[in-house]
Design a protein around this motif. Structure first.
Motif, PDB file in Angstrom:
ATOM      1  N   LYS A  67       0.828  -1.191   0.000  1.00  0.00           N
ATOM      2  CA  LYS A  67       0.000   0.000   0.000  1.00  0.00           C
ATOM      3  C   LYS A  67       0.871   1.253   0.000  1.00  0.00           C
ATOM      4  O   LYS A  67       0.605   2.205  -0.736  1.00  0.00           O
ATOM      5  CB  LYS A  67      -0.912  -0.012   1.229  1.00  0.00           C
ATOM      6  CG  LYS A  67      -1.947   1.065   1.247  1.00  0.00           C
ATOM      7  CD  LYS A  67      -2.879   0.888   2.430  1.00  0.00           C
ATOM      8  CE  LYS A  67      -3.950   1.935   2.427  1.00  0.00           C
ATOM      9  NZ  LYS A  67      -4.863   1.785   3.564  1.00  0.00           N
ATOM     10  N   ALA A  68       1.933   1.254   0.805  1.00  0.00           N
ATOM     11  CA  ALA A  68       2.837   2.401   0.864  1.00  0.00           C
ATOM     12  C   ALA A  68       3.524   2.610  -0.486  1.00  0.00           C
ATOM     13  O   ALA A  68       3.658   3.750  -0.956  1.00  0.00           O
ATOM     14  CB  ALA A  68       3.872   2.195   1.963  1.00  0.00           C
ATOM     15  N   GLU A  69       3.945   1.532  -1.121  1.00  0.00           N
ATOM     16  CA  GLU A  69       4.586   1.649  -2.436  1.00  0.00           C
ATOM     17  C   GLU A  69       3.622   2.188  -3.477  1.00  0.00           C
ATOM     18  O   GLU A  69       3.991   3.025  -4.307  1.00  0.00           O
ATOM     19  CB  GLU A  69       5.117   0.287  -2.884  1.00  0.00           C
ATOM     20  CG  GLU A  69       6.328  -0.183  -2.116  1.00  0.00           C
ATOM     21  CD  GLU A  69       6.724  -1.602  -2.480  1.00  0.00           C
ATOM     22  OE1 GLU A  69       6.039  -2.222  -3.332  1.00  0.00           O
ATOM     23  OE2 GLU A  69       7.707  -2.092  -1.913  1.00  0.00           O
ATOM     24  N   MET A  70       2.392   1.746  -3.448  1.00  0.00           N
ATOM     25  CA  MET A  70       1.400   2.241  -4.400  1.00  0.00           C
ATOM     26  C   MET A  70       1.127   3.725  -4.186  1.00  0.00           C
ATOM     27  O   MET A  70       0.992   4.493  -5.143  1.00  0.00           O
ATOM     28  CB  MET A  70       0.102   1.437  -4.295  1.00  0.00           C
ATOM     29  CG  MET A  70       0.205   0.036  -4.866  1.00  0.00           C
ATOM     30  SD  MET A  70      -1.336  -0.852  -4.807  1.00  0.00           S
ATOM     31  CE  MET A  70      -2.315   0.090  -5.955  1.00  0.00           C
ATOM     32  N   LEU A  71       1.064   4.152  -2.921  1.00  0.00           N
ATOM     33  CA  LEU A  71       0.840   5.569  -2.643  1.00  0.00           C
ATOM     34  C   LEU A  71       2.008   6.406  -3.146  1.00  0.00           C
ATOM     35  O   LEU A  71       1.810   7.487  -3.714  1.00  0.00           O
ATOM     36  CB  LEU A  71       0.637   5.790  -1.140  1.00  0.00           C
ATOM     37  CG  LEU A  71      -0.712   5.351  -0.578  1.00  0.00           C
ATOM     38  CD1 LEU A  71      -0.728   5.492   0.935  1.00  0.00           C
ATOM     39  CD2 LEU A  71      -1.830   6.174  -1.193  1.00  0.00           C
ATOM     40  N   GLN A  72       3.227   5.916  -2.942  1.00  0.00           N
ATOM     41  CA  GLN A  72       4.401   6.646  -3.435  1.00  0.00           C
ATOM     42  C   GLN A  72       4.374   6.731  -4.954  1.00  0.00           C
ATOM     43  O   GLN A  72       4.652   7.786  -5.534  1.00  0.00           O
ATOM     44  CB  GLN A  72       5.687   5.972  -2.974  1.00  0.00           C
ATOM     45  CG  GLN A  72       5.987   6.177  -1.504  1.00  0.00           C
ATOM     46  CD  GLN A  72       7.255   5.439  -1.085  1.00  0.00           C
ATOM     47  OE1 GLN A  72       7.817   4.674  -1.858  1.00  0.00           O
ATOM     48  NE2 GLN A  72       7.677   5.680   0.153  1.00  0.00           N
ATOM     49  N   ALA A  73       4.049   5.640  -5.622  1.00  0.00           N
ATOM     50  CA  ALA A  73       3.984   5.639  -7.079  1.00  0.00           C
ATOM     51  C   ALA A  73       2.903   6.595  -7.558  1.00  0.00           C
ATOM     52  O   ALA A  73       3.096   7.338  -8.538  1.00  0.00           O
ATOM     53  CB  ALA A  73       3.721   4.231  -7.586  1.00  0.00           C
ATOM     54  N   PHE A  74       1.780   6.627  -6.883  1.00  0.00           N
ATOM     55  CA  PHE A  74       0.681   7.522  -7.257  1.00  0.00           C
ATOM     56  C   PHE A  74       1.088   8.974  -7.078  1.00  0.00           C
ATOM     57  O   PHE A  74       0.781   9.827  -7.911  1.00  0.00           O
ATOM     58  CB  PHE A  74      -0.562   7.188  -6.418  1.00  0.00           C
ATOM     59  CG  PHE A  74      -1.777   7.949  -6.821  1.00  0.00           C
ATOM     60  CD1 PHE A  74      -2.400   7.699  -8.034  1.00  0.00           C
ATOM     61  CD2 PHE A  74      -2.304   8.934  -5.996  1.00  0.00           C
ATOM     62  CE1 PHE A  74      -3.531   8.400  -8.418  1.00  0.00           C
ATOM     63  CE2 PHE A  74      -3.436   9.640  -6.372  1.00  0.00           C
ATOM     64  CZ  PHE A  74      -4.038   9.372  -7.576  1.00  0.00           C
ATOM     65  N   GLN A  75       1.797   9.287  -5.996  1.00  0.00           N
ATOM     66  CA  GLN A  75       2.248  10.657  -5.763  1.00  0.00           C
ATOM     67  C   GLN A  75       3.267  11.076  -6.817  1.00  0.00           C
ATOM     68  O   GLN A  75       3.265  12.223  -7.275  1.00  0.00           O
ATOM     69  CB  GLN A  75       2.860  10.781  -4.364  1.00  0.00           C
ATOM     70  CG  GLN A  75       1.817  10.758  -3.260  1.00  0.00           C
ATOM     71  CD  GLN A  75       2.453  10.788  -1.875  1.00  0.00           C
ATOM     72  OE1 GLN A  75       3.658  10.686  -1.748  1.00  0.00           O
ATOM     73  NE2 GLN A  75       1.615  10.929  -0.863  1.00  0.00           N
ATOM     74  N   LYS A  76       4.141  10.186  -7.215  1.00  0.00           N
ATOM     75  CA  LYS A  76       5.123  10.496  -8.257  1.00  0.00           C
ATOM     76  C   LYS A  76       4.432  10.781  -9.592  1.00  0.00           C
ATOM     77  O   LYS A  76       4.821  11.700 -10.320  1.00  0.00           O
ATOM     78  CB  LYS A  76       6.114   9.343  -8.433  1.00  0.00           C
ATOM     79  CG  LYS A  76       7.163   9.262  -7.364  1.00  0.00           C
ATOM     80  CD  LYS A  76       8.150   8.160  -7.658  1.00  0.00           C
ATOM     81  CE  LYS A  76       9.191   8.065  -6.552  1.00  0.00           C
ATOM     82  NZ  LYS A  76      10.159   7.002  -6.804  1.00  0.00           N
ATOM     83  N   GLU A  77       3.398  10.051  -9.895  1.00  0.00           N
ATOM     84  CA  GLU A  77       2.647  10.272 -11.137  1.00  0.00           C
ATOM     85  C   GLU A  77       1.969  11.635 -11.119  1.00  0.00           C
ATOM     86  O   GLU A  77       1.908  12.332 -12.113  1.00  0.00           O
ATOM     87  CB  GLU A  77       1.611   9.168 -11.346  1.00  0.00           C
ATOM     88  CG  GLU A  77       2.179   7.844 -11.776  1.00  0.00           C
ATOM     89  CD  GLU A  77       1.100   6.794 -11.965  1.00  0.00           C
ATOM     90  OE1 GLU A  77      -0.093   7.137 -11.913  1.00  0.00           O
ATOM     91  OE2 GLU A  77       1.476   5.618 -12.168  1.00  0.00           O
ATOM     92  N   GLU A  78       1.428  12.042  -9.954  1.00  0.00           N
ATOM     93  CA  GLU A  78       0.757  13.330  -9.859  1.00  0.00           C
ATOM     94  C   GLU A  78       1.736  14.479  -9.976  1.00  0.00           C
ATOM     95  O   GLU A  78       1.386  15.536 -10.497  1.00  0.00           O
ATOM     96  CB  GLU A  78      -0.007  13.428  -8.519  1.00  0.00           C
ATOM     97  CG  GLU A  78      -1.311  12.678  -8.528  1.00  0.00           C
ATOM     98  CD  GLU A  78      -2.148  12.991  -7.288  1.00  0.00           C
ATOM     99  OE1 GLU A  78      -1.678  13.756  -6.424  1.00  0.00           O
ATOM    100  OE2 GLU A  78      -3.248  12.440  -7.194  1.00  0.00           O
TER     101      GLU A  78
END
Length: 80
Positions: A67-78
């Motif tokens: 979950k933490a990795e997905m949130l980081q990836a999502f923030q990088k995309e934004e």
């Protein structure tokens, strides 16, 4: 045999429950086997509980890291 079993057997012997020594010895062996069987089963259940608890903990950790990795990836995309 522990003192509780001894006391129980003593009272039964005095109450003429056991016909002879062989019957008494068979009763003692049966009771000791039953006690060891219940101890073995409780130990197995305890080990299984610990194993399941540890597996559940590992699974929760794995899910939390995903979950933490997905949130980081999502923030990088934004940010891009």
């Amino acid at each position: 045999i522990d003192r509780h079993l001894y006391h129980e057997l003593y009272l039964k012997a005095k109450g003429n429950v056991f016909k002879n020594k062989r019957v008494l010895m068979e009763f003692i062996h049966k009771r000791k086997a039953e006690k060891s069987r219940t101890k073995m089963l409780t130990d197995q259940a305890e080990a299984r509980r610990n194993r399941v608890k540890e597996a559940r903990r590992r699974r929760e950790e794995r899910i939390a890291t995903k979950k933490a990795e997905m949130l980081q990836a999502f923030q990088k995309e934004e940010e891009e």
